[in-house]
Design a protein around this motif. Structure first.
Motif, PDB file in Angstrom:
ATOM      1  N   TYR A 178     -72.748  10.434  46.956  1.00 56.92           N
ATOM      2  CA  TYR A 178     -73.914  11.268  46.719  1.00 56.92           C
ATOM      3  C   TYR A 178     -73.484  12.717  46.701  1.00 56.92           C
ATOM      4  O   TYR A 178     -72.534  13.108  47.399  1.00 56.92           O
ATOM      5  CB  TYR A 178     -74.977  11.061  47.811  1.00 56.92           C
ATOM      6  CG  TYR A 178     -75.524   9.645  47.852  1.00 56.92           C
ATOM      7  CD1 TYR A 178     -76.631   9.285  47.086  1.00 56.92           C
ATOM      8  CD2 TYR A 178     -74.921   8.678  48.648  1.00 56.92           C
ATOM      9  CE1 TYR A 178     -77.130   7.986  47.126  1.00 56.92           C
ATOM     10  CE2 TYR A 178     -75.411   7.386  48.698  1.00 56.92           C
ATOM     11  CZ  TYR A 178     -76.528   7.046  47.927  1.00 56.92           C
ATOM     12  OH  TYR A 178     -77.018   5.775  47.961  1.00 56.92           O
ATOM     13  N   ASN A 179     -74.180  13.512  45.927  1.00 58.49           N
ATOM     14  CA  ASN A 179     -73.930  14.950  45.854  1.00 58.49           C
ATOM     15  C   ASN A 179     -75.099  15.657  46.507  1.00 58.49           C
ATOM     16  O   ASN A 179     -76.241  15.525  46.059  1.00 58.49           O
ATOM     17  CB  ASN A 179     -73.778  15.389  44.389  1.00 58.49           C
ATOM     18  CG  ASN A 179     -73.351  16.843  44.290  1.00 58.49           C
ATOM     19  OD1 ASN A 179     -74.198  17.723  44.281  1.00 58.49           O
ATOM     20  ND2 ASN A 179     -72.057  17.083  44.207  1.00 58.49           N
ATOM     21  N   VAL A 180     -74.808  16.404  47.597  1.00 55.90           N
ATOM     22  CA  VAL A 180     -75.873  17.050  48.378  1.00 55.90           C
ATOM     23  C   VAL A 180     -75.612  18.550  48.397  1.00 55.90           C
ATOM     24  O   VAL A 180     -74.619  18.999  48.988  1.00 55.90           O
ATOM     25  CB  VAL A 180     -75.903  16.505  49.820  1.00 55.90           C
ATOM     26  CG1 VAL A 180     -77.027  17.157  50.602  1.00 55.90           C
ATOM     27  CG2 VAL A 180     -76.051  14.990  49.822  1.00 55.90           C
ATOM     28  N   PRO A 181     -76.433  19.388  47.745  1.00 53.90           N
ATOM     29  CA  PRO A 181     -76.271  20.846  47.821  1.00 53.90           C
ATOM     30  C   PRO A 181     -76.861  21.383  49.123  1.00 53.90           C
ATOM     31  O   PRO A 181     -77.985  21.041  49.494  1.00 53.90           O
ATOM     32  CB  PRO A 181     -77.026  21.345  46.591  1.00 53.90           C
ATOM     33  CG  PRO A 181     -78.054  20.294  46.330  1.00 53.90           C
ATOM     34  CD  PRO A 181     -77.493  18.977  46.785  1.00 53.90           C
ATOM     35  N   VAL A 182     -76.074  22.218  49.814  1.00 53.26           N
ATOM     36  CA  VAL A 182     -76.516  22.812  51.081  1.00 53.26           C
ATOM     37  C   VAL A 182     -76.419  24.312  50.965  1.00 53.26           C
ATOM     38  O   VAL A 182     -75.367  24.845  50.587  1.00 53.26           O
ATOM     39  CB  VAL A 182     -75.689  22.298  52.266  1.00 53.26           C
ATOM     40  CG1 VAL A 182     -76.144  22.967  53.554  1.00 53.26           C
ATOM     41  CG2 VAL A 182     -75.798  20.787  52.401  1.00 53.26           C
ATOM     42  N   TYR A 231     -70.106  10.321  51.048  1.00 48.04           N
ATOM     43  CA  TYR A 231     -69.927   8.909  50.759  1.00 48.04           C
ATOM     44  C   TYR A 231     -70.569   8.100  51.878  1.00 48.04           C
ATOM     45  O   TYR A 231     -70.206   8.259  53.052  1.00 48.04           O
ATOM     46  CB  TYR A 231     -68.437   8.563  50.676  1.00 48.04           C
ATOM     47  CG  TYR A 231     -67.738   9.217  49.515  1.00 48.04           C
ATOM     48  CD1 TYR A 231     -67.691   8.577  48.281  1.00 48.04           C
ATOM     49  CD2 TYR A 231     -67.126  10.456  49.636  1.00 48.04           C
ATOM     50  CE1 TYR A 231     -67.057   9.175  47.202  1.00 48.04           C
ATOM     51  CE2 TYR A 231     -66.496  11.060  48.567  1.00 48.04           C
ATOM     52  CZ  TYR A 231     -66.456  10.403  47.351  1.00 48.04           C
ATOM     53  OH  TYR A 231     -65.833  10.985  46.287  1.00 48.04           O
ATOM     54  N   VAL A 232     -71.528   7.265  51.500  1.00 48.64           N
ATOM     55  CA  VAL A 232     -72.123   6.324  52.441  1.00 48.64           C
ATOM     56  C   VAL A 232     -71.355   5.030  52.266  1.00 48.64           C
ATOM     57  O   VAL A 232     -71.396   4.408  51.191  1.00 48.64           O
ATOM     58  CB  VAL A 232     -73.635   6.138  52.173  1.00 48.64           C
ATOM     59  CG1 VAL A 232     -74.215   5.130  53.161  1.00 48.64           C
ATOM     60  CG2 VAL A 232     -74.358   7.470  52.287  1.00 48.64           C
ATOM     61  N   CYS A 233     -70.676   4.612  53.300  1.00 50.10           N
ATOM     62  CA  CYS A 233     -69.659   3.567  53.167  1.00 50.10           C
ATOM     63  C   CYS A 233     -69.905   2.455  54.169  1.00 50.10           C
ATOM     64  O   CYS A 233     -70.448   2.688  55.264  1.00 50.10           O
ATOM     65  CB  CYS A 233     -68.275   4.168  53.380  1.00 50.10           C
ATOM     66  SG  CYS A 233     -66.954   3.071  52.900  1.00 50.10           S
ATOM     67  N   ASP A 234     -69.509   1.240  53.785  1.00 48.72           N
ATOM     68  CA  ASP A 234     -69.579   0.087  54.675  1.00 48.72           C
ATOM     69  C   ASP A 234     -68.258   0.034  55.444  1.00 48.72           C
ATOM     70  O   ASP A 234     -67.302  -0.622  55.032  1.00 48.72           O
ATOM     71  CB  ASP A 234     -69.796  -1.183  53.861  1.00 48.72           C
ATOM     72  CG  ASP A 234     -69.940  -2.402  54.762  1.00 48.72           C
ATOM     73  OD1 ASP A 234     -70.063  -2.211  55.997  1.00 48.72           O
ATOM     74  OD2 ASP A 234     -69.911  -3.542  54.245  1.00 48.72           O
TER      75      ASP A 234
END
Length: 897
Positions: free
Chosen positions: A647-651, A668-671
Motif C-alpha cells: 500500500y502507498n500511504v502519504p503522510v 506492506y501488510v504481510c502474512d
C-alpha cells in the motif's frame, strides 16, 4: 709296527709308578714351606710383624692376598698389622695367597704366629734365661744435616741388641732410603750395627726417614722385635724467600683517607716452617717519584696502606715501589728477594668545572627558531671523557618564557645555547640569561662556603626583522543568516602589519572556498554572497562554513588565516520521514511506528504534527489511521480487516512554524511473524508488480528440478535397456507428471503396464506413465516414429495407443520427430560432446563412459543434467505452465514474466 702291549702288563704298571713318583716330587719341590713368626702377645696397629720369603715360593706371583684382614702383606713379604691385636692363645695362623693372573696359577703360604715366651721356653729350659727382661734394643732418633759435606759414608749411630750376649746377631734395615726410594742412601753393617749415610740429602725433598731395623740369628731366629728407627733431616737456610708475583698492581682513589688499604704482597720460603729460616719481613726499599712519602708496608703481613692525604691524580697519576722480603726475621745475614709494586691513582671529581669567561654577549633575529646563537667553554682538571669531566649546563635565570635551551656538545664539552621559541622584537629587545655548569658525577670534596656550581652571564640582543602582515588571530568569524540575498556584503578577514601597527596597504585573496558561495574584496578583505547560503548543505558542520584567506603586503610577504561564517538557521526545510518502507505483520501487529526529522535548528523543528495525505484522499483515510506518540513520532495503524499486499500511504509532517512536507510511505501488510519473514517478498517487488527471486530460492528450486529430472532419467534408462519392441508412453504431459503420494517406499498397490516386455509401475490406483516425456519409437515406413500412450486408466495387459505419425511428418503438439531429423541434429553434437567430456589428463575416456543407446524419441523438456547438455540453465521449463493449480506458485518463481 709292534702290537700294543696289554694294559695290565708289568711294564705298564712300572710306567704308572714312575709317573706318580715324578708328580709327587714335582709337587714336593713346588710346595711352599710354612713360615713361623715370633711375636709378642700384644701387637699395635700398623706395626711390622715379620717377613715372609715370597720369591722362594712363587717368583711369578703378581697378586698377593691375606686370608686374615688383620694382617697386610707387602710385595717384599713384609707383614704388618692393620689394627691392634692381642693373642688370646699362644698361636695364631693365617694364609698368604699368591697368584699369577696371566698363567692362572695359585700357591699358598701358611704363616704361624707364635708367642715369644713360648719360643724361649723351647730353646732355653733354664729359668735364669727367662729372668732377663731388660734390653737396650731402643736407640734414640738420630739426625742428618741437609746438604752435609761429609765425609761419606757418614756415621750416624750404632744399633745393638743385648741378645748379642747369647747369640750371634746379624743386623739389617729396610724402608725408604734403603730398599725404597731414594735407594741406598743408608746402610748398616751386619755384624756391628753401625748405621751410615752415603750422600747429601735435601730436606725440602725428604724431611725424615723411618727405617725398620732387624736383629736375627744366622738360622733366621729373631730374638728381638723389629725396631722403628727415625732419621730426621736437619734444615739449612738454603732457600730464598720468593714473592708470589713479580709485579704487583694496585689502584686507589685520589681522595682516599689515611690508612686506606691498597692490597697485600706475599712471599713463600721452602725452608722448614716455624723456624728463623722462614720468618719473613717485608719493607719498601724505594718509591718513584720519591717525594713525598705516601705509602707504608706492614713488616709481617705485607699489607700496603696510604700514609698521606697528598694523593692528587692531577699532579701524579702513578707511583712505583720497590719492595723487599727477607728471612731470618730481616737480619742482615738473612736471604732476601725484591719485587715491584705499581700503584695507579684513580680520578675523583675533586675539581669543579669553571667557565673560561664570566660574561658573554650574542644576538639573534626575531622569529628565528632552532638556531645556535652561542657556545661557551669550561675548564676541568679531572680525567677527560669521564663523568668527572663531562659538563651539564643549565639556564638559571632569564628563560621564564622558554625561548632558550642549552645543551652539551659531547665531543668538545662545550655548552651550546639555542633559540627554541621565536622572540618578538616589538615585545622585548634584549634578554639577560644566567647559566650554570656542573659535572655529571657529584662533587666529592666538602665545599664549605665555596659554591659547587660555576655561573656566567649571557646577554642576548634581539634584532628587528620586517615580518610582513600578521594574521592574528588565525581564525576569525562572522555571523550571516542562511538564504540571504545574493550580493549581500559583510565584514571579512582582517590582517595587520606589526611594523606599522595597522592594516592599511594589505591585499587579500581567497585561497579556498569549498562551495564557491562568497567573494573576497582585494583591498578590504570583506566578503560578498555569490550564491545562496544553505546551512543544511552537505559539507557544513555545526553551522560553520570555513574559507581560507591569503593576506600580503607590498613586498610580497604573506600570511594565511581562516574566516569562519556562522550560518544562522532559517526555517526553510520541512520535516520528513527517513524510513519510507514499512512492514506490518498482520498476525502479530496492527501498526508501525514512524519517526520524522527536521534538518533545521530545534527552534524551527519539533513538535511535529502528523496527518494523512490530502483531505480529498478519502480512501487512504478509510484504511489508515495516525496516532501521535511524541513530538517527533507517530503510529500508523490499519483499520478494519485489510488484505495482504503493498500500500502507498502519504503522510504529511508539519513543524512548529507551519513548514510541512509530504512523505509517501510504502507499507506492506504481510502474512508473517516477524518483519524478516516478509523482507524477501517485500524487497523483491518492484513498481510494476514484478517478482524477483532471491539467490537461495533459485538454488533450492534448481535442486528440486534437478532431483525430479534425475528420477525421470533413471526410469527412462531402465526402460531403454530392456525394450526391444516398439514401446508406448502415456501422453498426458500436462496433468500426470507430479503425483501426490504419502508412500515412502513401493508397496503392493501398483498397476503394471506391459507392452512387448516393457513394464511400468505407478504408485497409487492411477497407472499413468511417469516417463511420458521421453517416448519410445516404432518403425513405420522406413522411419521410427514416437507412439504415446493415451491418457486414462489401464488394466493389466491392456493399453490404448494413438495413430502412428503419417508419412513420418513432425507433429509438434505431440512432441513427435522423425528419426532422420533426430539423428542429423544430435549425432555430430553428441560426438563432439563425448570427445570433450569425462577425459583424464592423457585425453583418454573412462571405460564405461561411451555407451551406445537406441533412439528413444525427443529428450526431456528440461534438457539433460549431464555435462554434455546443449541447452542453457534457464531453458526447458515451459512445461511447468501445464501443472495443476497447486504448483502455480512454483511456476511463477521459476519464470520471469
Amino acid at each position: 709296527m709292534a702290537a700294543a702291549r696289554p694294559r695290565g702288563s708289568p711294564s705298564g704298571a712300572l710306567c704308572r709308578l714312575l709317573l706318580l713318583t715324578l708328580t709327587i716330587l714335582t709337587f714336593a719341590c713346588d710346595a711352599c714351606r710354612k713360615e713361623t713368626l715370633h711375636v709378642p702377645s700384644k701387637l699395635d696397629a700398623e706395626k711390622f710383624v715379620g717377613r715372609v720369603n715370597l720369591k722362594e715360593c712363587f717368583k711369578s706371583a703378581n697378586r698377593i692376598h691375606s686370608s686374615d684382614p688383620d694382617f697386610r702383606i707387602l710385595e717384599d713379604g713384609s707383614v704388618y698389622t692393620t689394627k691392634a691385636i692381642v693373642l688370646s692363645q699362644n698361636e695364631r695362623n693365617f694364609t698368604v695367597l699368591l697368584s699369577d693372573t696371566e698363567n692362572r696359577e695359585e700357591k699358598k703360604i701358611v704363616v704361624l704366629l707364635e708367642h715369644q715366651t713360648k719360643v724361649l721356653k723351647k730353646r732355653h729350659s733354664k729359668e735364669k734365661v727367662l729372668s732377663r727382661a731388660k734390653r737396650r734394643w731402643a736407640p734414640i732418633p738420630c739426625s742428618v744435616m741437609e746438604n752435609s759435606l761429609g765425609p761419606f759414608p757418614l756415621f750416624l749411630q750404632q744399633i745393638q741388641s743385648d741378645t748379642a750376649q747369647n747369640y750371634t746377631i746379624y743386623y739389617s734395615i729396610r724402608g725408604p732410603g734403603v730398599d725404597q726410594e731414594p735407594q741406598n742412601l743408608f746402610y748398616v753393617e751386619r755384624d756391628t750395627g753401625n748405621l751410615f749415610c752415603t750422600r747429601p740429602v735435601d730436606r725440602e725433598q725428604y724431611d725424615s726417614f723411618e727405617l725398620i731395623a732387624f736383629a736375627t740369628t744366622p738360622d733366621g731366629y729373631t730374638p728381638e722385635l723389629p725396631l722403628t728407627l727415625l732419621i730426621k733431616i736437619e734444615d739449612e737456610n738454603d732457600n730464598y724467600p720468593i714473592f708470589t708475583e713479580t709485579t704487583y698492581i694496585f689502584t686507589i682513589s685520589e681522595n682516599c683517607r689515611i690508612g686506606s688499604t691498597l692490597g697485600q704482597v706475599c712471599a713463600i720460603d721452602k725452608d722448614e716452617p716455624d723456624t728463623m729460616h722462614t720468618r719473613l719481613k717485608y719493607s719498601i726499599i724505594e718509591q718513584m717519584p720519591p717525594s713525598p712519602t705516601l705509602f707504608t708496608m706492614h713488616p709481617t703481613t705485607g699489607v700496603l696502606t696510604v700514609s698521606s692525604f697528598q694523593l692528587d691524580r692531577e699532579v701524579i697519576d702513578k707511583y712505583q715501589l720497590k719492595i723487599k722480603v727477607q728471612d731470618m726475621d730481616g737480619q742482615y745475614f738473612g736471604l732476601q728477594t725484591t719485587s715491584t709494586c705499581i700503584i695507579h691513582i684513580e680520578d675523583a671529581n675533586d675539581n669543579l668545572p669553571t667557565f673560561t669567561r664570566t660574561s658573554y654577549v650574542t644576538s639573534v633575529e626575531e622569529n628565528r627558531i632552532d638556531v645556535e646563537i652561542l657556545r661557551v667553554t669550561i675548564e676541568d682538571k679531572d680525567l677527560v671523557n669521564t663523568p668527572n669531566w663531562r659538563a651539564n649546563y643549565t639556564i638559571l635565570k632569564g628563560n621564564e618564557n622558554g625561548n632558550f635551551k642549552i645543551v652539551t656538545d659531547p665531543k668538545t664539552n662545550e655548552g651550546v645555547l639555542c633559540v627554541v621559541k621565536p622572540l618578538n622584537y616589538e615585545e622585548r629587545q634584549q634578554v639577560v640569561l644566567q647559566i650554570g655548569v656542573v659535572n655529571e658525577a657529584p662533587y666529592t670534596r666538602e665545599s664549605g662556603s665555596r659554591s659547587s656550581i660555576s655561573t656566567a652571564t649571557v646577554t642576548v640582543n634581539v634584532k628587528n626583522q620586517d615580518e610582513g602582515p600578521e594574521c592574528s588571530p588565525l581564525v576569525q568569524t562572522v555571523r550571516i543568516k542562511e538564504n540571504v540575498p545574493i550580493g549581500t556584503t559583510n565584514n571579512g578577514y582582517k590582517a595587520y602589519d606589526p611594523e606599522r601597527r595597522s592594516n592599511s596597504g594589505i591585499k587579500y585573496k581567497k585561497l579556498n572556498d569549498p562551495k564557491g558561495w562568497v567573494t573576497v574584496a582585494e583591498d578590504s578583505g570583506s566578503i560578498t554572497i555569490f550564491r545562496s547560503l544553505d546551512r543544511e548543505a552537505e559539507p557544513i558542520k555545526n553551522g560553520i562554513y570555513n574559507i581560507t584567506v591569503l593576506a600580503s603586503d607590498k613586498d610580497g610577504r604573506t600570511c594565511t588565516g581562516t574566516l569562519g561564517i556562522l550560518l544562522e538557521d532559517v526555517n526553510d526545510n520541512g520535516p520528513f520521514i527517513p524510513r519510507k518502507t514499512m512492514i506490518i505483520c498482520k498476525t502479530t501487529m496492527s501498526s508501525a511506528e514512524i519517526v520524522a526529522v527536521d534538518p533545521d535548528e530545534p527552534i524551527n523543528g519539533p513538535p511535529f504534527d502528523f496527518s494523512l495525505g490530502s483531505a480529498s484522499d478519502s480512501e487512504v483515510r478509510r484504511m489508515w489511521r495516525l496516532t501521535k506518540i511524541n513530538d517527533t513520532a507517530a503510529r500508523l495503524s490499519y483499520q478494519n480487516d485489510l488484505p495482504f499486499g503493498p500500500y502507498n500511504v502519504p503522510v504529511k509532517v508539519t513543524d512548529r512554524h507551519g513548514q510541512s512536507q509530504v512523505t509517501s510511505l510504502n507499507v506492506y501488510v504481510c502474512d508473517c511473524v516477524t518483519e524478516n519473514d516478509c523482507t524477501l517478498r517485500a524487497d523483491a517487488r518492484t513498481g510494476n508488480g514484478e517478482v524477483k527471486l532471491g539467490k537461495w530460492a533459485i538454488l533450492a528450486i534448481l535442486l528440486g528440478v534437478a532431483l525430479l529430472f534425475g528420477i525421470l532419467f533413471t526410469l527412462v534408462c531402465g526402460v531403454s535397456g530392456a525394450a526391444k519392441q516398439p514401446k508406448v508412453f502415456p501422453d498426458d504431459l500436462a496433468q500426470q507428471n507430479l503425483i501426490v503420494s504419502n508412500t515412502e517406499a513401493p508397496g503392493d498397490d501398483k498397476v503394471v503396464c506391459s507392452t512387448g516386455g516393457f513394464t511400468t509401475h505407478a504408485v497409487g490406483s492411477s497407472a499413468q506413465g511417469m516417463c511420458g516425456t521421453m517416448g519410445s519409437g516404432v518403425r513405420s515406413g522406413g522411419q521410427e516414429t514416437i507412439e504415446m500412450v493415451k491418457g486414462g486408466h489401464q488394466t493389466l495387459g491392456h493399453h490404448h495407443t494413438l495413430d502412428p505419425c503419417r508419412g513420418g511428418q513432425l507433429e509438434t503438439d505431440n512432441c513427435r520427430y522423425t528419426y532422420s531429423e533426430w539423428h542429423t541434429y544430435t549425432q555430430p553434437r553428441l560426438g563432439e560432446k563425448v570427445q570433450l567430456c569425462n577425459q583424464d589428463a592423457a585425453h583418454k575416456h573412462a571405460q564405461d563412459y561411451v555407451v551406445s543407446y537406441n533412439y528413444e524419441g525427443k529428450g526431456s523438456e528440461a534438457g539433460s543434467v549431464g555435462c554434455c547438455s546443449e541447452r542453457q540453465e534457464e531453458d526447458g521449463l515451459e512445461f511447468l505452465d501445464h501443472l495443476e493449480p497447486k504448483f502455480r506458485t512454483l511456476a511463477e518463481a521459476c519464470i520471469r514474466r
